[in-house]
Design a protein around this motif. Structure first.
Motif, PDB file in Angstrom:
ATOM      1  N   LEU A 149      -6.098   8.587  10.363  1.00 33.52           N
ATOM      2  CA  LEU A 149      -4.831   7.872  10.513  1.00 33.52           C
ATOM      3  C   LEU A 149      -4.680   6.943   9.318  1.00 33.52           C
ATOM      4  O   LEU A 149      -5.594   6.178   8.996  1.00 33.52           O
ATOM      5  CB  LEU A 149      -4.837   7.064  11.808  1.00 33.52           C
ATOM      6  N   VAL A 150      -3.533   7.023   8.628  1.00 31.63           N
ATOM      7  CA  VAL A 150      -3.303   6.247   7.402  1.00 31.63           C
ATOM      8  C   VAL A 150      -1.990   5.478   7.517  1.00 31.63           C
ATOM      9  O   VAL A 150      -1.007   5.982   8.069  1.00 31.63           O
ATOM     10  CB  VAL A 150      -3.256   7.176   6.168  1.00 31.63           C
ATOM     11  N   LYS A 151      -1.971   4.237   6.963  1.00 31.31           N
ATOM     12  CA  LYS A 151      -0.735   3.440   6.946  1.00 31.31           C
ATOM     13  C   LYS A 151      -0.655   2.645   5.652  1.00 31.31           C
ATOM     14  O   LYS A 151      -1.604   1.959   5.261  1.00 31.31           O
ATOM     15  CB  LYS A 151      -0.712   2.468   8.133  1.00 31.31           C
ATOM     16  N   ARG A 152       0.479   2.771   4.980  1.00 30.20           N
ATOM     17  CA  ARG A 152       0.751   1.955   3.789  1.00 30.20           C
ATOM     18  C   ARG A 152       0.979   0.508   4.223  1.00 30.20           C
ATOM     19  O   ARG A 152       1.633   0.255   5.246  1.00 30.20           O
ATOM     20  CB  ARG A 152       1.990   2.511   3.095  1.00 30.20           C
ATOM     21  N   THR A 153       0.447  -0.469   3.462  1.00 31.54           N
ATOM     22  CA  THR A 153       0.521  -1.855   3.904  1.00 31.54           C
ATOM     23  C   THR A 153       1.564  -2.694   3.183  1.00 31.54           C
ATOM     24  O   THR A 153       2.121  -3.621   3.761  1.00 31.54           O
ATOM     25  CB  THR A 153      -0.844  -2.560   3.730  1.00 31.54           C
ATOM     26  N   ASN A 154       1.858  -2.378   1.914  1.00 34.98           N
ATOM     27  CA  ASN A 154       2.666  -3.280   1.109  1.00 34.98           C
ATOM     28  C   ASN A 154       4.160  -2.996   1.165  1.00 34.98           C
ATOM     29  O   ASN A 154       4.949  -3.717   0.555  1.00 34.98           O
ATOM     30  CB  ASN A 154       2.193  -3.260  -0.348  1.00 34.98           C
ATOM     31  N   THR A 155       4.545  -1.947   1.865  1.00 38.89           N
ATOM     32  CA  THR A 155       5.964  -1.658   2.070  1.00 38.89           C
ATOM     33  C   THR A 155       6.105  -0.801   3.323  1.00 38.89           C
ATOM     34  O   THR A 155       5.119  -0.256   3.819  1.00 38.89           O
ATOM     35  CB  THR A 155       6.562  -0.930   0.850  1.00 38.89           C
ATOM     36  N   ALA A 156       7.297  -0.693   3.851  1.00 35.85           N
ATOM     37  CA  ALA A 156       7.518   0.099   5.061  1.00 35.85           C
ATOM     38  C   ALA A 156       7.267   1.570   4.787  1.00 35.85           C
ATOM     39  O   ALA A 156       7.739   2.111   3.782  1.00 35.85           O
ATOM     40  CB  ALA A 156       8.939  -0.114   5.579  1.00 35.85           C
ATOM     41  N   ASP A 157       6.498   2.218   5.650  1.00 32.46           N
ATOM     42  CA  ASP A 157       6.230   3.647   5.541  1.00 32.46           C
ATOM     43  C   ASP A 157       5.627   4.098   6.862  1.00 32.46           C
ATOM     44  O   ASP A 157       5.017   3.306   7.590  1.00 32.46           O
ATOM     45  CB  ASP A 157       5.266   3.953   4.390  1.00 32.46           C
TER      46      ASP A 157
END
Length: 219
Positions: A149-157
């Motif tokens: 499971l991956v999530k970008r942190t510095n912008t919405a994604d």
């Protein structure tokens, strides 16, 4: 272990526990999580009233990103560092901070809550972060993942999920009702971790930061 009595089911060896409790509206209350190490990710949901609710909140320990903060599992919003209300953790308890009922998101009077607490276990699970490089980006977990499971942190994604049962070329998005999406060779699993093979924003935009949660096939 905390100031609030909680019901805890914990697999200490696997680094996972499920915790339920009822709020008492007191400042700086604590809840035992049943593990022998600080949870790196804690997923919390208020089960009753939606007053001051934050949806599915995913709290991250500072060891993952350098700063404590949270995401919402049901949105694509970027990482938010903690304001005056949050749930932090140490090696024995979750702490519900806040000076008033608006800030005490996870300790409102007589409201019921559930938390899923995780920390990394060598050879079985890894919770970590990486910086995108826009090319091939190998990430070491110490095992071959079965779930990622991956999530970008510095912008919405979007949250992006792949696994070895459906095939890593097929992504699901936990924050969206969208159908499975083919991602070609965006990510590959190997014996020591995984590799990101794309510059796509949801995976590996140059200079962007990402958190991930990976599990092996079996414990």
């Amino acid at each position: 272990d905390g100031t609030i009595t909680a019901q805890v089911s914990a697999n200490v060896d696997a680094g996972f526990s499920i915790v339920s409790w009822t709020g008492n509206n007191l400042s700086n209350a604590t809840i035992g999580h049943g593990l022998n190490s600080t949870p790196e990710i804690t997923i919390i949901k208020k089960r009753t009233s939606n007053v001051y609710a934050l949806g599915w909140q995913i709290n991250l320990d500072s060891s993952i990103t350098g700063t404590e903060g949270y995401f919402n599992f049901d949105t694509a919003a970027m990482y938010t560092t903690f304001p005056n209300y949050y749930t932090s953790a140490n090696s024995t308890v979750l702490s519900t901070n806040g000076a008033n009922s608006t800030e005490r998101q996870y300790n409102n009077q007589l409201e019921d809550y559930i938390a899923y607490c995780f920390h990394s276990v060598a050879g079985f699970s890894k919770i970590g972060s990486y910086t995108g490089n826009g090319g091939t980006n190998p990430i070491t977990t110490g095992f071959e993942p079965a779930f990622l499971l991956v999530k970008r942190t510095n912008t919405a994604d979007n949250w992006t999920l792949v696994d070895n049962k459906r095939g890593v070329s097929n992504s699901l998005f936990p924050d969206s009702p969208s159908q499975e999406l083919g991602n070609s060779n965006a990510v590959s699993f190997n014996s020591t971790g995984f590799a990101i093979n794309t510059a796509a924003g949801g995976w590996n935009a140059s200079g962007s930061t990402y958190i991930y949660m990976a599990f092996a096939n079996q414990f």
